[in-house]
Design a protein around this motif. Sequence first.
Motif, short mmCIF file in Angstrom:
data_model
loop_
_atom_site.label_atom_id
_atom_site.label_comp_id
_atom_site.label_asym_id
_atom_site.label_seq_id
_atom_site.Cartn_x
_atom_site.Cartn_y
_atom_site.Cartn_z
N LEU A 35 0.84 -1.19 0.00
CA LEU A 35 0.00 0.00 0.00
C LEU A 35 0.88 1.24 0.00
O LEU A 35 1.98 1.24 0.55
N GLU A 36 0.38 2.28 -0.63
CA GLU A 36 1.06 3.57 -0.67
C GLU A 36 0.21 4.59 0.06
O GLU A 36 -0.97 4.75 -0.24
N PHE A 37 0.84 5.27 1.00
CA PHE A 37 0.14 6.27 1.80
C PHE A 37 0.88 7.60 1.68
O PHE A 37 2.11 7.65 1.81
N GLN A 38 0.13 8.66 1.42
CA GLN A 38 0.71 10.00 1.35
C GLN A 38 -0.15 10.96 2.17
O GLN A 38 -1.38 10.85 2.19
N SER A 39 0.52 11.88 2.83
CA SER A 39 -0.17 12.88 3.65
C SER A 39 0.46 14.24 3.42
O SER A 39 1.68 14.38 3.43
N LEU A 40 -0.37 15.24 3.20
CA LEU A 40 0.06 16.62 3.02
C LEU A 40 -0.79 17.49 3.94
O LEU A 40 -2.02 17.46 3.87
N ALA A 41 -0.13 18.26 4.80
CA ALA A 41 -0.88 19.02 5.80
C ALA A 41 -0.26 20.39 6.02
O ALA A 41 0.66 20.55 6.82
N PRO A 42 -0.75 21.42 5.32
CA PRO A 42 -0.32 22.79 5.63
C PRO A 42 -1.02 23.28 6.90
O PRO A 42 -2.16 22.89 7.18
N PHE A 43 -0.32 24.12 7.67
CA PHE A 43 -0.90 24.59 8.92
C PHE A 43 -0.47 26.03 9.18
O PHE A 43 0.54 26.51 8.67
N ALA A 44 -1.26 26.71 10.02
CA ALA A 44 -0.95 28.06 10.46
C ALA A 44 -1.37 28.20 11.91
O ALA A 44 -2.45 27.71 12.30
N GLN A 45 -0.53 28.86 12.69
CA GLN A 45 -0.78 28.99 14.13
C GLN A 45 -0.48 30.43 14.55
O GLN A 45 0.55 31.00 14.17
N LEU A 46 -1.37 31.02 15.34
CA LEU A 46 -1.21 32.37 15.87
C LEU A 46 -1.19 32.33 17.39
O LEU A 46 -1.90 31.54 18.00
N GLU A 47 -0.38 33.21 17.98
CA GLU A 47 -0.37 33.39 19.43
C GLU A 47 -0.33 34.88 19.73
O GLU A 47 0.49 35.61 19.16
N TYR A 48 -1.21 35.29 20.63
CA TYR A 48 -1.28 36.72 20.98
C TYR A 48 -1.28 36.86 22.49
O TYR A 48 -2.07 36.21 23.19
N GLU A 49 -0.38 37.69 22.98
CA GLU A 49 -0.26 37.93 24.42
C GLU A 49 -0.60 39.38 24.72
O GLU A 49 0.01 40.30 24.16
N ALA A 50 -1.58 39.56 25.60
CA ALA A 50 -2.00 40.91 26.00
C ALA A 50 -2.09 40.94 27.53
O ALA A 50 -3.07 40.45 28.11
N GLY A 51 -1.06 41.46 28.16
CA GLY A 51 -1.06 41.51 29.61
C GLY A 51 -1.10 40.13 30.23
O GLY A 51 -0.27 39.26 29.92
N PRO A 52 -2.09 39.86 31.07
CA PRO A 52 -2.15 38.56 31.75
C PRO A 52 -2.80 37.45 30.93
O PRO A 52 -2.98 36.34 31.41
N VAL A 53 -3.17 37.74 29.69
CA VAL A 53 -3.90 36.76 28.87
C VAL A 53 -3.08 36.39 27.64
O VAL A 53 -2.54 37.27 26.95
N THR A 54 -2.99 35.09 27.36
CA THR A 54 -2.36 34.58 26.14
C THR A 54 -3.37 33.71 25.41
O THR A 54 -3.97 32.81 26.01
N VAL A 55 -3.56 34.00 24.14
CA VAL A 55 -4.51 33.25 23.30
C VAL A 55 -3.73 32.60 22.16
O VAL A 55 -2.90 33.25 21.51
N ARG A 56 -3.99 31.30 21.95
CA ARG A 56 -3.37 30.57 20.85
C ARG A 56 -4.45 29.91 20.02
O ARG A 56 -5.41 29.36 20.56
N GLY A 57 -4.28 29.94 18.70
CA GLY A 57 -5.24 29.30 17.83
C GLY A 57 -4.64 29.01 16.48
O GLY A 57 -3.68 29.66 16.06
N GLY A 58 -5.21 28.02 15.80
CA GLY A 58 -4.68 27.69 14.48
C GLY A 58 -5.56 26.71 13.74
O GLY A 58 -6.55 26.19 14.28
#
Length: 264
Positions: A35-58
Amino acid sequence: GVVVPGLEFAGGVDWLADTSKQRLALTERDWVPPLEFQSLAPFAQLEYEAGPVTVRGGVRREHASLSVDTYTTLAVYGNRQVLGGERSFDELVKNLGVVWRFAPGWSGFAAYSEGFGLPDVGLVLRAVNVNGRSVQSLVALQPIVTDNREAGLTWQHRLGSLTTSVYESSSDLSGQVRINATTGIGSVVRVPVRVRGLELAGELRPARDWTLNATYARTTSLTATAEGQPLDVELSSRYQGPDKLVLATRWAFAPGASARIQAS
């Protein structure tokens, strides 16, 4: 370009190409066809820090393809001919998390993420035991998509630290392997699964040379006997470990030297 203080970006592409098969050592017969298996996965991730709060998402775009030639299963499965072909799967998986440092030494966190993966492809292919099947028609090859949620609380002090968290992971189509008690032959079962867990981890430093650690973890997992049935069956030890408690102490009795004892 525009610079946003506290904002970080990461992006990339994961690529995998794999060709494999499983052969019986004594008879040199193919147990699992090539069997032949191929996987392609582009990704993007953001992180934002504002004072006491950090938010990460992607986001991550999963694209996987599986190609198998026509093959015949072993005699134990009835010498069934399975028509070859190619299957492709696409899924957009997301994640989002936040950390809030709401008081000196205290922080809380919460996160949601989605996971993507394939079941045991080799077992699915070799275990076909009825006529007229094709790679295109094997429902058991559908990917496993999981929803994961986690929340927790952390305390840190010069005397020690404490972290407690709870989590839940669920999937509408799991990839459990179940063994037939009569024949000993395994098969992949596609039924819902829900896993819930609790983790506690603490560290205490009562003196400069002494450190005490303790961790506790408990997991409960439920599944169904068949598709459409209620979640009222506990998962086996193949997928769920026992409750676990670990206690340890470390004594730094001399510069550059220490002793540790642990029980679990």
